[in-house]
Design a protein around this motif. Structure first.
Motif, PDB file in Angstrom:
ATOM      1  N   ASN A  96      60.106  95.390 136.869  1.00  0.00           N
ATOM      2  CA  ASN A  96      61.425  95.957 137.175  1.00  0.00           C
ATOM      3  C   ASN A  96      61.679  97.268 136.453  1.00  0.00           C
ATOM      4  O   ASN A  96      62.394  98.139 136.962  1.00  0.00           O
ATOM      5  N   GLU A  97      61.101  97.428 135.242  1.00  0.00           N
ATOM      6  CA  GLU A  97      61.228  98.692 134.538  1.00  0.00           C
ATOM      7  C   GLU A  97      60.652  99.838 135.375  1.00  0.00           C
ATOM      8  O   GLU A  97      61.265 100.889 135.527  1.00  0.00           O
ATOM      9  N   LYS A  98      59.474  99.590 135.915  1.00  0.00           N
ATOM     10  CA  LYS A  98      58.832 100.598 136.767  1.00  0.00           C
ATOM     11  C   LYS A  98      59.583 100.770 138.085  1.00  0.00           C
ATOM     12  O   LYS A  98      59.701 101.869 138.624  1.00  0.00           O
ATOM     13  N   TYR A  99      60.072  99.656 138.616  1.00  0.00           N
ATOM     14  CA  TYR A  99      60.803  99.673 139.893  1.00  0.00           C
ATOM     15  C   TYR A  99      62.064 100.526 139.783  1.00  0.00           C
ATOM     16  O   TYR A  99      62.349 101.355 140.660  1.00  0.00           O
ATOM     17  N   GLU A 100      62.818 100.344 138.710  1.00  0.00           N
ATOM     18  CA  GLU A 100      64.045 101.118 138.520  1.00  0.00           C
ATOM     19  C   GLU A 100      63.738 102.605 138.381  1.00  0.00           C
ATOM     20  O   GLU A 100      64.473 103.453 138.902  1.00  0.00           O
ATOM     21  N   GLU A 101      62.668 102.921 137.667  1.00  0.00           N
ATOM     22  CA  GLU A 101      62.261 104.327 137.542  1.00  0.00           C
ATOM     23  C   GLU A 101      61.949 104.920 138.913  1.00  0.00           C
ATOM     24  O   GLU A 101      62.331 106.054 139.216  1.00  0.00           O
ATOM     25  N   TYR A 102      61.242 104.154 139.743  1.00  0.00           N
ATOM     26  CA  TYR A 102      60.858 104.633 141.070  1.00  0.00           C
ATOM     27  C   TYR A 102      62.097 104.886 141.940  1.00  0.00           C
ATOM     28  O   TYR A 102      62.200 105.922 142.612  1.00  0.00           O
ATOM     29  N   LEU A 103      63.031 103.933 141.932  1.00  0.00           N
ATOM     30  CA  LEU A 103      64.236 104.069 142.757  1.00  0.00           C
ATOM     31  C   LEU A 103      65.008 105.327 142.391  1.00  0.00           C
ATOM     32  O   LEU A 103      65.464 106.067 143.275  1.00  0.00           O
ATOM     33  N   THR A 104      65.152 105.572 141.096  1.00  0.00           N
ATOM     34  CA  THR A 104      65.888 106.751 140.638  1.00  0.00           C
ATOM     35  C   THR A 104      65.158 108.037 141.018  1.00  0.00           C
ATOM     36  O   THR A 104      65.770 108.993 141.520  1.00  0.00           O
ATOM     37  N   LYS A 105      63.860 108.046 140.808  1.00  0.00           N
ATOM     38  CA  LYS A 105      63.061 109.241 141.093  1.00  0.00           C
ATOM     39  C   LYS A 105      63.087 109.595 142.578  1.00  0.00           C
ATOM     40  O   LYS A 105      63.096 110.780 142.936  1.00  0.00           O
ATOM     41  N   HIS A 106      63.097 108.590 143.458  1.00  0.00           N
ATOM     42  CA  HIS A 106      63.029 108.840 144.895  1.00  0.00           C
ATOM     43  C   HIS A 106      64.387 108.765 145.595  1.00  0.00           C
ATOM     44  O   HIS A 106      64.460 108.741 146.827  1.00  0.00           O
ATOM     45  N   GLY A 107      65.459 108.698 144.819  1.00  0.00           N
ATOM     46  CA  GLY A 107      66.799 108.787 145.394  1.00  0.00           C
ATOM     47  C   GLY A 107      67.244 107.596 146.214  1.00  0.00           C
ATOM     48  O   GLY A 107      68.080 107.746 147.110  1.00  0.00           O
ATOM     49  N   ILE A 108      66.704 106.410 145.931  1.00  0.00           N
ATOM     50  CA  ILE A 108      67.119 105.225 146.691  1.00  0.00           C
ATOM     51  C   ILE A 108      67.675 104.140 145.759  1.00  0.00           C
ATOM     52  O   ILE A 108      67.621 102.955 146.058  1.00  0.00           O
ATOM     53  N   ASN A 109      68.246 104.593 144.650  1.00  0.00           N
ATOM     54  CA  ASN A 109      68.768 103.654 143.653  1.00  0.00           C
ATOM     55  C   ASN A 109      69.891 102.775 144.190  1.00  0.00           C
ATOM     56  O   ASN A 109      70.095 101.654 143.735  1.00  0.00           O
ATOM     57  N   GLN A 110      70.639 103.275 145.189  1.00  0.00           N
ATOM     58  CA  GLN A 110      71.784 102.534 145.729  1.00  0.00           C
ATOM     59  C   GLN A 110      71.439 101.739 146.985  1.00  0.00           C
ATOM     60  O   GLN A 110      72.329 101.147 147.598  1.00  0.00           O
ATOM     61  N   VAL A 111      70.161 101.694 147.377  1.00  0.00           N
ATOM     62  CA  VAL A 111      69.784 100.987 148.614  1.00  0.00           C
ATOM     63  C   VAL A 111      69.600  99.486 148.397  1.00  0.00           C
ATOM     64  O   VAL A 111      70.329  98.675 148.963  1.00  0.00           O
ATOM     65  N   PRO A 112      68.627  99.051 147.583  1.00  0.00           N
ATOM     66  CA  PRO A 112      68.483  97.608 147.350  1.00  0.00           C
ATOM     67  C   PRO A 112      69.489  97.165 146.293  1.00  0.00           C
ATOM     68  O   PRO A 112      69.545  97.734 145.204  1.00  0.00           O
ATOM     69  N   ILE A 113      70.296  96.156 146.596  1.00  0.00           N
ATOM     70  CA  ILE A 113      71.357  95.777 145.656  1.00  0.00           C
ATOM     71  C   ILE A 113      71.220  94.353 145.142  1.00  0.00           C
ATOM     72  O   ILE A 113      71.991  93.935 144.283  1.00  0.00           O
TER      73      ILE A 113
END
Length: 445
Positions: A96-113
């Motif tokens: 999840n640490e890596k997953y959160e970094e990826y979401l932020t980097k690729h601009g999809i942090n607000q997609v999977p909730i």
């Protein structure tokens, strides 16, 4: 892997108090702190022998709004041994640490909730966000749906590929591979069989007795009856209920979420996914019907690749023009898409273009359970003792119990607070009167 070493220690301190479970399994109960040295040793995990999951069928009573009938649905749930659960919790944290970094980097942090503790967005907040977006755009297209047997259909090869890309490796490290393999090539042991081997009935009382034991089976019983272990042979599907399955399901969706979000973003729309449920909103000011067809074709591409499949009866497409009627237009794109629903249902709330309410199916279930419980209490009514158990009934189904441990009306109150201008609580008004009426109508004459 981590921002700094304190992250690991903070996580252990936060999670450990909640990490011990009361259920009995094939090993002794433990917690994260007790086995910290073991589960943080990659070499140990690479050679760890994972126990079989204990599996059972979770039964749900569902309601068909069209026929007002109830039907039974089951879902296979698997729960892991105590040491395995600690391993899954720890590796879920790492991934999840890596997953959160990826979401932020690729601009999809607000997609999977779903399954994201740091996002701070539950289903009510997600519905708020969707509703606000609709109000701001006035005229829009909406597509809602969910994926068929989401956890049971995850493609193992694709999941491994996504995991490698997330960790930025060509090949999974030995410890990660051991965890991955235990979730994809997993073993199960049926709970009913374990109860039977312990001379216990398949009831709540029997399960309570089982969980009072140190182990679900003694070491001798485990060896003697190993033939009862079932191996998952398919190249798809992961167990629902493990501490890492939710994390892996989000990792599985990385490229798909990004592709759908990129398409939606080009049309100034919104895409949200809550586990296997999703909603897409495309403003009419920047979208046309042909764009909906492209979106549906995008989902069809994933189906043809064996990665995802939409449930036709739960997938709907709507159009709404400002101040006019909400229209279900799914049949215009695919005759298999559901046209039964005339309202947008997402995460327990429905919207008809003008008002937000709790789904009528949910309200019906609340009243059905209340009346069923009331009948059971009323049948034992006597002049001397009155309605024995009525206090518990009121705590479970009236405003008396909405605080403290809470009940369904606690949820109604939270939704009402989130949507103060909407008629959320109308359908559950006068609940005390309705409970008294149900009791009086069913008492012996």
């Amino acid at each position: 892997m981590f921002r700094d070493k304190m992250d690991i220690n903070e996580w252990f301190r936060e999670v450990t108090p909640k990490s011990k479970r009361r259920y009995a399994h094939f090993d002794l109960r433990t917690n994260l702190e007790r086995d910290k040295k073991y589960i943080t040793n990659p070499d140990k995990i690479a050679h760890h022998g994972f126990y079989p999951f204990i599996r059972y069928d979770q039964i749900f009573t569902k309601f068909r709004s069209s026929t007002k009938e109830k039907y039974v649905k089951s879902r296979e749930i698997c729960y892991s041994a105590h040491i395995d659960r600690c391993i899954y919790q720890y590796y879920s944290f790492l991934v999840n640490e890596k997953y959160e970094e990826y979401l932020t980097k690729h601009g999809i942090n607000q997609v999977p909730i779903a399954y994201r503790s740091n996002l701070g967005m539950g289903n009510i907040a997600a519905c708020q966000k969707v509703h606000q977006f609709m109000l701001e755009n006035k005229s829009y297209y909406v597509m809602i749906g969910d994926f068929t047997d989401f956890f049971g259909k995850l493609n193992h090869a694709y999941l491994k590929k996504q995991l490698c890309q997330l960790l930025q490796v060509n090949r999974l490290p030995a410890d990660y591979y051991a965890v991955f393999k235990s979730i994809t090539e997993y073993d199960t042991w049926d709970l009913k069989n374990i109860l039977r081997l312990n001379g216990l009935e398949d009831t709540r009382a029997g399960l309570k007795q089982l969980n009072s034991k140190k182990r679900a089976l003694t070491k001798e019983q485990f060896k003697k009856h190993k033939k009862n272990i079932c191996h998952h042979k398919n190249d798809f599907g992961i167990p629902q209920g493990s501490s890492i399955s939710a994390c892996f399901s989000n990792v599985y969706m990385i490229e798909i979420d990004e592709a759908i979000n990129n398409f939606v973003a080009k049309h100034n729309g919104m895409y949200l996914r809550y586990s296997d449920d999703f909603v897409v909103i495309l403003p009419m000011s920047t979208s046309q019907r042909k764009d909906l067809q492209k979106l549906i074709s995008l989902f069809d591409d994933y189906r043809s690749k064996g990665l995802l499949e939409l449930q036709p009866d739960k997938t709907q497409v709507f159009s709404f023009i400002a101040d006019k009627e909400l229209c279900n237009i799914g049949a215009d794109f695919n005759p298999k898409l559901s046209t039964e629903h005339k309202k947008i249902n997402f995460l327990g709330l429905c919207f008809d273009g003008f008002e937000v309410r709790i789904r009528s199916k949910t309200i019906s279930k609340y009243y059905y359970r209340m009346r069923h419980k009331a009948r059971g209490i009323a049948c034992q009514y006597t002049l001397k003792s009155g309605f024995k158990g009525a206090d518990k009934l009121y705590r479970m189904y009236s405003e008396r119990g909405q605080y403290g441990k809470g009940n369904f009306l606690t949820y109604v109150r939270l939704v009402s607070s989130a949507f103060p201008k909407e008629p959320i609580g109308v359908d559950t008004q006068n609940n005390m009167v309705k409970i008294r009426k149900a009791l009086n109508q069913n008492k012996p004459t």
